[in-house]
Design an enzyme around this catalytic site. Structure first.
Site, PDB file in Angstrom:
ATOM      1  N   ARG A 181       0.850  -1.187   0.000  1.00  0.00           N
ATOM      2  CA  ARG A 181       0.000   0.000   0.000  1.00  0.00           C
ATOM      3  C   ARG A 181       0.889   1.241   0.000  1.00  0.00           C
ATOM      4  O   ARG A 181       1.289   1.740   1.049  1.00  0.00           O
ATOM      5  CB  ARG A 181      -0.921  -0.013   1.223  1.00  0.00           C
ATOM      6  CG  ARG A 181      -2.108   0.924   1.107  1.00  0.00           C
ATOM      7  CD  ARG A 181      -3.026   0.783   2.322  1.00  0.00           C
ATOM      8  NE  ARG A 181      -3.571  -0.548   2.438  1.00  0.00           N
ATOM      9  CZ  ARG A 181      -4.664  -0.969   1.806  1.00  0.00           C
ATOM     10  NH1 ARG A 181      -5.319  -0.144   1.013  1.00  0.00           N
ATOM     11  NH2 ARG A 181      -5.109  -2.203   1.961  1.00  0.00           N
TER      12      ARG A 181
ATOM     13  N   ARG B 194       2.141  -5.401  -6.324  1.00  0.00           N
ATOM     14  CA  ARG B 194       1.595  -6.556  -5.607  1.00  0.00           C
ATOM     15  C   ARG B 194       1.968  -7.867  -6.299  1.00  0.00           C
ATOM     16  O   ARG B 194       2.104  -8.901  -5.639  1.00  0.00           O
ATOM     17  CB  ARG B 194       0.080  -6.421  -5.458  1.00  0.00           C
ATOM     18  CG  ARG B 194      -0.289  -5.235  -4.564  1.00  0.00           C
ATOM     19  CD  ARG B 194      -1.736  -5.219  -4.151  1.00  0.00           C
ATOM     20  NE  ARG B 194      -1.997  -4.078  -3.270  1.00  0.00           N
ATOM     21  CZ  ARG B 194      -3.052  -3.956  -2.481  1.00  0.00           C
ATOM     22  NH1 ARG B 194      -3.960  -4.912  -2.461  1.00  0.00           N
ATOM     23  NH2 ARG B 194      -3.202  -2.892  -1.719  1.00  0.00           N
TER      24      ARG B 194
ATOM     25  N   GLU C 235      -5.656  -8.939  -2.207  1.00  0.00           N
ATOM     26  CA  GLU C 235      -6.157  -8.400  -3.478  1.00  0.00           C
ATOM     27  C   GLU C 235      -5.017  -7.976  -4.401  1.00  0.00           C
ATOM     28  O   GLU C 235      -4.078  -7.305  -3.980  1.00  0.00           O
ATOM     29  CB  GLU C 235      -7.055  -7.197  -3.207  1.00  0.00           C
ATOM     30  CG  GLU C 235      -7.586  -6.532  -4.475  1.00  0.00           C
ATOM     31  CD  GLU C 235      -8.142  -5.147  -4.229  1.00  0.00           C
ATOM     32  OE1 GLU C 235      -8.165  -4.355  -5.191  1.00  0.00           O
ATOM     33  OE2 GLU C 235      -8.529  -4.844  -3.083  1.00  0.00           O
TER      34      GLU C 235
END
Length: 426
Positions: free
Chosen positions: A277, A391, A349
């Site tokens: 993040r 990610r 996610e």
């Protein structure tokens, strides 16, 4: 943006859709403004009609020599002109009130979206791959990157503050390789057309895809009033704003690799370590512009296109259909793809694929001309990550880690890494 006519025709259905998102009924308040606007517009139209009639009557009075009547009509004309001038300002004010009220109301979920208050209500649709097992406690990506000497959070903090990273050497090259592979895969295998798009956009573009006005605090703004894009969805989707497309050209499938910028205003304390993040990250975005009849099938296709990258990289994942309480603002249905992270022992996610119906198209005035040539209709828009590069890096580092601290490079990426098969400590 919602269609006020549709709300007028079926307010109960609108309020029912909002209730599924945990929101109060709003149709009555919206229709009150709408009724005020329509009543005022009717008065303006009546005044304009009277102005036209009075103008004709003045001519007739002057022709007949009735100066008194002509002067009385001229006085009436003056007051009508004043009313029309002030009335147009009032109409704009009412329009702005209605638009402002509609602009912050989220999209209505499709019937087959599961109901739920939060992520606990999401429905798992399928899984792919088997998570790797390790003879040791698998490390998290930031421990791996720092041990390799290729991921530096302290240097990034000195330069920019928290939620930034500096990567170097083979890890910097891996980030570039992942992005290049994704672009080649989405264009060559899945038929998306690559675009290079602006990373800064204006208010209208942000409004068009629903970031403004509701999510201004999650965005970064430049000193000249432009916004840094939170995703290439903004730039790609707005390519069709204020345009009329031909049905035969749909669906359009667009992709772009861009940096993305997010303030993460609502993420205090979440994922503070590592690169999951960040304020700045990279992503390969997928956008489709479709007809209403194509959009549901296009959502399945887009989700499959995102999944195919993980399959090519041999990264296990699962697909969730998000519930009403966990969907994004502009979505009518969303699939989340979550990749397995051994270091966290959890799925996280890595992509969200959403169909927005005509919600964004109304904000952008994006339409298409049906093949039968009868009028125009709003397009449907879809967007998804294909994938988030950072990610994906996290998943590779954790899933391909070795006991000696090195990381095996997935076979699909080796042509982009100078044929190297391992990243080792330098």
């Amino acid at each position: 943006m919602h269609d006020i006519k549709a709300i007028r025709d079926n307010p109960a259905a609108f309020d029912s859709g909002l209730a599924r998102r945990g929101l109060p009924a709003m149709a009555a308040d919206l229709l009150k403004i709408d009724a005020e606007r329509r009543e005022h517009v009717q008065k303006l139209q009546d005044a304009q009609a009277r102005r036209n009639a009075a103008s004709k009557e003045i001519g007739e009075a002057m022709k007949s020599g009735d100066k008194a009547k002509a002067e009385a009509l001229k006085a009436e004309m003056g007051s009508i002109k004043d009313f029309i001038a002030s009335g147009e300002t009032v109409e704009r004010d009412i329009d702005q009130r209605l638009s402002a009220a509609l602009a912050v109301i989220p999209n209505i979920p499709l019937d087959d979206v599961p109901d739920g208050k939060d992520e606990s209500g999401n429905l798992e649709v399928r899984r792919w791959g088997t998570p790797a097992t390790f003879a040791y406690e698998p490390r998290q990506h930031f421990d791996i990157g720092e041990w390799l000497g290729l991921m530096d959070f302290e240097a990034a903090a000195r330069i920019s503050g928290a939620r930034f990273v500096v990567m170097k050497g083979q890890l910097a090259r891996l980030e570039r390789a992942v992005a290049q592979f994704m672009l080649d895969h989405q264009t060559g295998v899945n038929g998306y057309t690559e675009h290079y798009v602006p990373f800064m956009v204006n208010d209208n573009a942000m409004y068009g895809t629903g970031q403004l006005p509701k999510f201004a605090d999650d965005l970064f703004r430049t000193t000249d009033g432009r916004w840094l894009i939170p995703t290439a969805e903004v730039s790609l989707t707005n390519l069709v704003r204020e345009s009329i497309l031909e049905e035969k050209d749909l669906p359009l499938r667009l992709t772009a690799y861009t940096p993305c910028f997010r303030a993460e205003a609502g993420a205090a304390g979440r994922d503070t370590r590592g690169i999951i993040r960040q304020h700045q990250f990279s992503k390969v975005e997928l956008v489709s512009i479709a007809t209403p009849e194509q959009s549901r099938e296009e959502l399945e296709r887009m989700t499959g296109a995102a999944e195919s990258v993980l399959q090519a990289l041999k990264l296990p994942y699962r697909v969730l259909r998000l519930c009403t309480g966990d969907m994004g603002f502009g979505s009518r249905m969303t699939y989340d793809i979550e990749v397995w992270l051994p270091g966290q022992n959890a799925y996280r996610e890595i992509s969200s694929c959403s169909v927005c119906g005509d919600f964004q198209a109304r904000r952008m005035d994006a339409r298409f001309k049906p093949a039968d040539g009868k009028g125009t209709r709003y397009v449907h828009t879809l967007n998804g990550s294909g994938l988030a590069v950072g990610r994906t890096m996290v998943a590779i580092l954790e899933s391909y880690q070795n006991a000696d601290g090195s990381v095996t490079i997935p076979e699909a990426l080796r042509p982009y890494m100078g044929s190297a098969d391992t990243i080792t400590r330098g």
